[in-house]
Design a protein around this motif. Structure first.
Motif, PDB file in Angstrom:
ATOM      1  N   GLU A 504       0.846  -1.188   0.000  1.00 28.87           N
ATOM      2  CA  GLU A 504       0.000   0.000   0.000  1.00 28.87           C
ATOM      3  C   GLU A 504       0.886   1.243   0.000  1.00 28.87           C
ATOM      4  OE1 GLU A 504      -2.755  -0.113   3.204  1.00 28.87           O
ATOM      5  OE2 GLU A 504      -4.089  -1.522   2.202  1.00 28.87           O
ATOM      6  N   ASP A 505       0.507   2.220  -0.821  1.00 30.14           N
ATOM      7  CA  ASP A 505       1.324   3.424  -0.956  1.00 30.14           C
ATOM      8  C   ASP A 505       0.453   4.676  -0.971  1.00 30.14           C
ATOM      9  OD1 ASP A 505       4.140   2.390  -1.429  1.00 30.14           O
ATOM     10  OD2 ASP A 505       3.074   1.322  -3.021  1.00 30.14           O
ATOM     11  N   ASP A 506       1.015   5.768  -0.457  1.00 32.97           N
ATOM     12  CA  ASP A 506       0.413   7.075  -0.679  1.00 32.97           C
ATOM     13  C   ASP A 506       0.656   7.454  -2.142  1.00 32.97           C
ATOM     14  OD1 ASP A 506      -0.009   7.030   2.042  1.00 32.97           O
ATOM     15  OD2 ASP A 506       1.811   8.172   2.499  1.00 32.97           O
ATOM     16  N   PHE A 507      -0.205   8.265  -2.714  1.00 31.47           N
ATOM     17  CA  PHE A 507      -0.021   8.625  -4.121  1.00 31.47           C
ATOM     18  C   PHE A 507      -0.682   9.959  -4.421  1.00 31.47           C
ATOM     19  CE2 PHE A 507      -4.164   6.751  -4.006  1.00 31.47           C
ATOM     20  CZ  PHE A 507      -4.885   7.335  -5.034  1.00 31.47           C
ATOM     21  N   VAL A 508      -0.262  10.534  -5.509  1.00 31.43           N
ATOM     22  CA  VAL A 508      -0.842  11.777  -6.020  1.00 31.43           C
ATOM     23  C   VAL A 508      -1.558  11.452  -7.324  1.00 31.43           C
ATOM     24  CG1 VAL A 508      -0.365  14.090  -6.907  1.00 31.43           C
ATOM     25  CG2 VAL A 508       0.939  13.200  -4.951  1.00 31.43           C
ATOM     26  N   TYR A 509      -2.800  11.874  -7.435  1.00 34.86           N
ATOM     27  CA  TYR A 509      -3.599  11.602  -8.642  1.00 34.86           C
ATOM     28  C   TYR A 509      -3.721  12.855  -9.498  1.00 34.86           C
ATOM     29  CZ  TYR A 509      -7.741  10.776 -11.533  1.00 34.86           C
ATOM     30  OH  TYR A 509      -8.621  10.676 -12.588  1.00 34.86           O
ATOM     31  N   ASP A 510      -3.383  12.701 -10.764  1.00 35.04           N
ATOM     32  CA  ASP A 510      -3.591  13.746 -11.770  1.00 35.04           C
ATOM     33  C   ASP A 510      -2.926  15.074 -11.384  1.00 35.04           C
ATOM     34  OD1 ASP A 510      -4.556  14.753 -14.171  1.00 35.04           O
ATOM     35  OD2 ASP A 510      -6.445  15.454 -13.272  1.00 35.04           O
ATOM     36  N   GLY A 511      -1.734  14.975 -10.753  1.00 38.55           N
ATOM     37  CA  GLY A 511      -0.982  16.182 -10.439  1.00 38.55           C
ATOM     38  C   GLY A 511      -1.584  17.048  -9.355  1.00 38.55           C
ATOM     39  N   ARG A 512      -2.492  16.512  -8.575  1.00 39.96           N
ATOM     40  CA  ARG A 512      -3.088  17.309  -7.500  1.00 39.96           C
ATOM     41  C   ARG A 512      -2.013  17.751  -6.504  1.00 39.96           C
ATOM     42  NH1 ARG A 512      -8.547  13.570  -6.416  1.00 39.96           N
ATOM     43  NH2 ARG A 512      -9.588  14.112  -8.391  1.00 39.96           N
ATOM     44  N   PRO A 513      -2.264  18.838  -5.784  1.00 36.67           N
ATOM     45  CA  PRO A 513      -1.205  19.423  -4.927  1.00 36.67           C
ATOM     46  C   PRO A 513      -0.786  18.561  -3.746  1.00 36.67           C
ATOM     47  CG  PRO A 513      -3.303  20.562  -4.612  1.00 36.67           C
ATOM     48  CD  PRO A 513      -3.482  19.664  -5.799  1.00 36.67           C
ATOM     49  N   LYS A 514      -1.629  17.616  -3.327  1.00 35.23           N
ATOM     50  CA  LYS A 514      -1.243  16.773  -2.197  1.00 35.23           C
ATOM     51  C   LYS A 514      -1.752  15.348  -2.408  1.00 35.23           C
ATOM     52  CE  LYS A 514      -5.249  18.126   0.613  1.00 35.23           C
ATOM     53  NZ  LYS A 514      -5.674  18.672   1.938  1.00 35.23           N
ATOM     54  N   THR A 515      -1.219  14.437  -1.585  1.00 36.15           N
ATOM     55  CA  THR A 515      -1.604  13.030  -1.724  1.00 36.15           C
ATOM     56  C   THR A 515      -3.075  12.850  -1.395  1.00 36.15           C
ATOM     57  OG1 THR A 515      -0.956  12.569   0.553  1.00 36.15           O
ATOM     58  CG2 THR A 515       0.711  12.217  -1.157  1.00 36.15           C
ATOM     59  N   GLU A 516      -3.631  11.760  -1.932  1.00 34.85           N
ATOM     60  CA  GLU A 516      -5.036  11.467  -1.695  1.00 34.85           C
ATOM     61  C   GLU A 516      -5.252  11.081  -0.228  1.00 34.85           C
ATOM     62  OE1 GLU A 516      -7.545  11.812  -4.045  1.00 34.85           O
ATOM     63  OE2 GLU A 516      -5.894  12.777  -5.118  1.00 34.85           O
ATOM     64  N   SER A 517      -6.510  11.086   0.188  1.00 37.38           N
ATOM     65  CA  SER A 517      -6.844  10.791   1.597  1.00 37.38           C
ATOM     66  C   SER A 517      -6.932   9.300   1.873  1.00 37.38           C
ATOM     67  CB  SER A 517      -8.184  11.452   1.960  1.00 37.38           C
ATOM     68  OG  SER A 517      -9.219  10.949   1.123  1.00 37.38           O
ATOM     69  N   LYS A 573      -4.907   9.953 -17.210  1.00 38.92           N
ATOM     70  CA  LYS A 573      -4.480  10.644 -15.995  1.00 38.92           C
ATOM     71  C   LYS A 573      -3.224   9.968 -15.440  1.00 38.92           C
ATOM     72  CE  LYS A 573      -8.212  13.237 -16.111  1.00 38.92           C
ATOM     73  NZ  LYS A 573      -8.154  14.691 -16.442  1.00 38.92           N
ATOM     74  N   THR A 574      -2.539  10.662 -14.561  1.00 37.28           N
ATOM     75  CA  THR A 574      -1.301  10.119 -14.012  1.00 37.28           C
ATOM     76  C   THR A 574      -1.453   9.780 -12.531  1.00 37.28           C
ATOM     77  OG1 THR A 574      -0.463  12.327 -13.472  1.00 37.28           O
ATOM     78  CG2 THR A 574       0.138  11.387 -15.630  1.00 37.28           C
ATOM     79  N   ILE A 575      -0.651   8.813 -12.114  1.00 37.48           N
ATOM     80  CA  ILE A 575      -0.534   8.437 -10.708  1.00 37.48           C
ATOM     81  C   ILE A 575       0.927   8.614 -10.322  1.00 37.48           C
ATOM     82  CG2 ILE A 575      -0.663   6.557  -9.046  1.00 37.48           C
ATOM     83  CD1 ILE A 575      -2.924   5.365 -10.624  1.00 37.48           C
ATOM     84  N   GLY A 576       1.166   9.359  -9.246  1.00 40.07           N
ATOM     85  CA  GLY A 576       2.526   9.577  -8.782  1.00 40.07           C
ATOM     86  C   GLY A 576       2.759   8.925  -7.436  1.00 40.07           C
TER      87      GLY A 576
END
Length: 789
Positions: A504-517, A573-576
């Motif tokens: 399990e990982d934290d990630f950023v979706y579509d270049g949003r400014p912070k990681t998802e909740s 879309k991108t996943i970071g």
């Protein structure tokens, strides 16, 4: 001398009543054997980890992360142990342990090379100041240096055919050379820690540079655990009070730490324990009920025959026997039968141990039958059952007048105690109904979990373990496997779609400014993953060919959690994740990623040959006999320095429900014993009724009553009893099963229909048991029943 006469008389009465003796012994032996097996099971589980010195001061630190939902783990960040020991003095010793599973162990070279698999873990030297794992040779202090190892005597004999192994070397996973610096005594079977090889913790930091570093506060693995022994007088509550400050210092806002006592590790299923204590207490209650039911049955059968013993008692009273002497005569007879039943039960228990251990995944030794605790249990069982069960029938006759007993007048009015006996039979019915209900509901839930649509194909898929090194050989292995007759598809991946291993990982979706909740589950997979497991693509396209990151797939749950309008909306879309970005190529239909205790997680599939630990081969099961050796040959040609290991996927999934299967097996066995003991109890009660109502039956037959009407005469006595047992058992069973099902994210709904079969089974049991005795009573000669002397 008097006691010897009592014994002779008791033995004569027992020998002259073979059928009565056999039924009593069968009932007592069944109940006692079940209780003994349960006692051994309880002693086995409750003895876990109790051999450690100062065990009440030993704790494991466990964690709960609240990032997008509560996630419990026995693991925590690797730097925790060092940071805690530096800032606080609550503990005498703090030690980290990083489990390694079962790596391959290679001993020797060339033709004398031997390969094994053994459970291993990296540990700090303080670990052995916390736990009582004594060494027979060598020293723990040597674990300060990298590439040093301690092994158990058992593994020393297995690897080297002896225990004089200090200075010898072992090769782990064909990469890491370790020198043996100590030999430990074998780990007791009742230890929660069953690692056989302990490696220096400094080696872990070399093998895993990031996760083993002192800055990896963001990495949590269930394999990395922290143990501590508190100083005398320090409480767990005090230590837990210091955790928030420590976590705040390192910037961990979504984690809560708890102190788990050593005595809780084996029993806490949240943190990967084996069995819950409430299940053990439930089994102990079943064992108590088995003994009680066996005793009640004995009373029923004995009082049913008091009519034949009444004249004997009358003669004894006329000849001067006191009520106490008559009472002790019955206690003596009871004691002989109970002693015989206990000896038979011990033999049955001894014979049942191999199958019992295999079924319940335990290692209970037959030596338990010679231990003081078991002897005390058996003696207590003998004394208590003999006095309680033997006293009541003897008291019934002891209270009667000699004239009445000589004329055969016995068991009239309140002396018979019918209301009490009926209450006990209602309790027996309720227990049987409860156990049958629980057995059927648990079985139905597990079958539903196993047979439901899990979103992918699990049949005919072979999961082959891939070595950590030389993973660039996957192309060669894929090509050679794919060319073989009977192989339908081949895929390389981290694990199968449904597995206990998930990242399990934290990630950023579509270049949003912070990681998802919320966190995202990630699995490495190649382009053949969908076809091999039958996963459905509902939008976009599959992964590109190749085994390096070139895009990713997500599931429907991911689409819902990022609040996208449709599956098509996330395409492109991108996943970071950390510093890596991947473009979403497609969306797959939801499938179960873990067991049915949890919901489906948001998921990302991507290609990376470095993350391939399994090879999935979809095959024709009918060709398995010839295909498996062929696959093994190809695999050994590709990886000659590694052992061949595989599992079938459907068997892997079944093992995910091992704890539930064990629970189901326990309930099945002991509910069957309860049903058997209950049938014997019914036989006793019907025998009692047949004697009580023999004249009534005779008069009815003289007046033309049929066998069926007399059968109904007996059955209607039990309709009310069954009704009351239903009122008691069904609500209790519903509540217990409702609470048990809460552990499943996808669970059955318990309606009235769930108890239809338990009621039918109980009614059939009652009708069959009563019918055997009542039909015999109905067919008896009425002249014999009406004769009075």
């Amino acid at each position: 001398m008097l006691q010897l006469n009592w014994f002779r008389t008791a033995w004569r009465n027992i020998r002259h009543q073979p059928l009565f003796t056999f039924i009593n012994l069968a009932g007592l032996t069944t109940g006692f054997a079940g209780a003994m097996l349960i006692a051994c099971l309880l002693h086995y589980h409750l003895s876990f980890d109790n051999f450690h010195k100062d065990k009440e001061r030993i704790y494991r630190v466990v964690s709960k992360t609240t990032f997008g939902g509560d996630d419990y783990s026995q693991g925590l960040p690797q730097p925790f142990g060092k940071a805690f020991a530096a800032d606080y003095t609550f503990a005498e010793n703090v030690a980290m342990r990083a489990d390694w599973g079962e790596p391959q162990v290679t001993v020797g070279n060339g033709e004398v090379r031997k390969m094994f698999h053994s459970a291993a873990a990296y540990v700090e030297p303080a670990y052995f100041n916390i736990f009582n794992y004594p060494l027979v040779s060598g020293t723990v202090d040597a674990l300060q240096a990298p590439y040093q190892a301690l092994i158990t005597e058992k593994e020393a004999r297995r690897f080297f055919s002896g225990t004089d192994v200090i200075g010898k070397q072992i090769l782990l996973n064909n990469k890491y050379q370790y020198t043996i610096v100590g030999v430990m005594k074998d780990i007791p079977e009742n230890s929660s820690n069953q690692q056989q090889i302990y490696l220096s913790y400094a080696s872990y930091k070399i093998a895993n540079p990031w996760l083993g570093s002192d800055s990896s506060w963001g990495g949590i693995s269930s394999s990395i655990q922290c143990f501590m022994k508190l100083r005398p007088g320090v409480t767990a509550t005090t230590v837990e009070g210091a955790f928030p400050q420590l976590l705040k210092k390192v910037g961990h806002k979504e984690m809560i730490l708890y102190m788990q006592p050593l005595s809780d590790i084996h029993f806490n299923r949240i943190y990967d324990g084996q069995i819950e204590k409430k299940q053990l207490w439930g089994l102990s209650l079943v064992g108590l009920f088995l003994v009680l039911m066996a005793g009640i049955n004995f009373i029923n059968l004995t009082t049913a025959r008091l009519f034949y013993r009444s004249r004997e008692a009358g003669v004894r009273k006329v000849l001067g026997s006191s009520a106490t002497m008559i009472r002790w005569q019955f206690i003596m007879e009871t004691g002989i039968l109970v002693l015989a039943a206990i000896l038979l039960s011990v033999a049955v228990t001894y014979a049942a141990f191999p199958s019992f251990n295999q079924l319940f995944d335990t290692k209970i030794s037959p030596r338990n039958l010679y231990q003081p605790w078991f002897l005390g249990f058996a003696i207590s069982l003998f004394v208590v059952v003999t006095l309680l069960v033997g006293y009541y029938p003897g008291s019934l006759l002891a209270r009667l007048k000699p004239v009445e007993t000589m004329r055969g007048k016995v068991l009239g009015g309140q002396t018979a105690g019918i209301p009490l006996r009926k209450v006990l039979v209602v309790a027996q019915f309720a227990i049987v109904l409860f156990l049958i209900s629980c057995t059927l509901i648990i079985s139905k839930q597990l079958r539903s979990s196993m047979d439901t649509d899990i979103g992918f194909n699990k049949s005919g898929i072979l999961m082959i373990n891939i070595p950590e090194e030389n993973k660039r050989s996957v192309d060669l292995l894929r090509n050679r496997f794919s060319e073989m007759s009977g192989v339908k598809a081949v895929s390389f991946c981290l694990t199968s779609p449904m597995s206990v291993v998930n990242n399990e990982d934290d990630f950023v979706y579509d270049g949003r400014p912070k990681t998802e909740s919320f966190r995202m589950s990630t699995k490495t997979a190649d382009a053949n993953y969908l076809a091999t497991f039958g996963l459905q693509l509902i939008a976009g396209r599959n992964l590109y060919g190749g085994d390096t990151l070139n895009g990713c797939l997500v599931n429907e749950t991911f689409v819902k959690r990022v609040k996208a309008a449709s599956p098509e909306a996330v395409i492109g879309k991108t996943i970071g994740v950390y510093d890596v970005k991947a473009t979403i190529l497609g969306v797959v239909k939801d499938f179960h990623t873990g067991d049915f205790h949890g919901e489906i997680d948001p998921l990302c599939l991507y290609s990376d040959f470095q993350g391939y630990y399994s090879c999935a081969v979809k095959m024709n099961v009918r060709d398995a006999k010839t295909l498996l050796p062929a696959l093994e040959k190809v695999w050994k040609d590709t990886y000659p320095d590694y052992t061949w290991s595989y599992q079938f996927l459907d068997e892997n999934i079944s093992r995910m429900y091992h704890a539930e299967e064990v629970l189901l097996g326990m309930i099945r066995i002991f509910s069957s014993l309860a049903v058997l003991v209950g049938c014997i109890g019914l036989l006793g009660l019907v025998s009692f009724m047949a004697i009580q109502r023999r004249k009534e039956i005779g008069i009815r037959k003289v007046l033309g009553a049929s066998v069926s009407s007399i059968l109904w005469l007996f059955l209607k006595e039990f309709i009310v009893l069954i009704f009351f047992s239903l009122i008691i058992a069904i609500p209790v069973a519903w509540y217990v099963m409702h609470e048990w099902l809460q552990d499943f994210a996808y669970r059955l709904t318990i309606g009235p229909e769930a108890f239809a079969w338990p009621v039918v089974i109980t009614v059939v049991m009652v009708v069959t048991t009563i019918g055997v005795k009542s039909v015999r009573a109905a067919l008896a000669n009425p002249v014999s029943n009406l004769r009075s002397e």
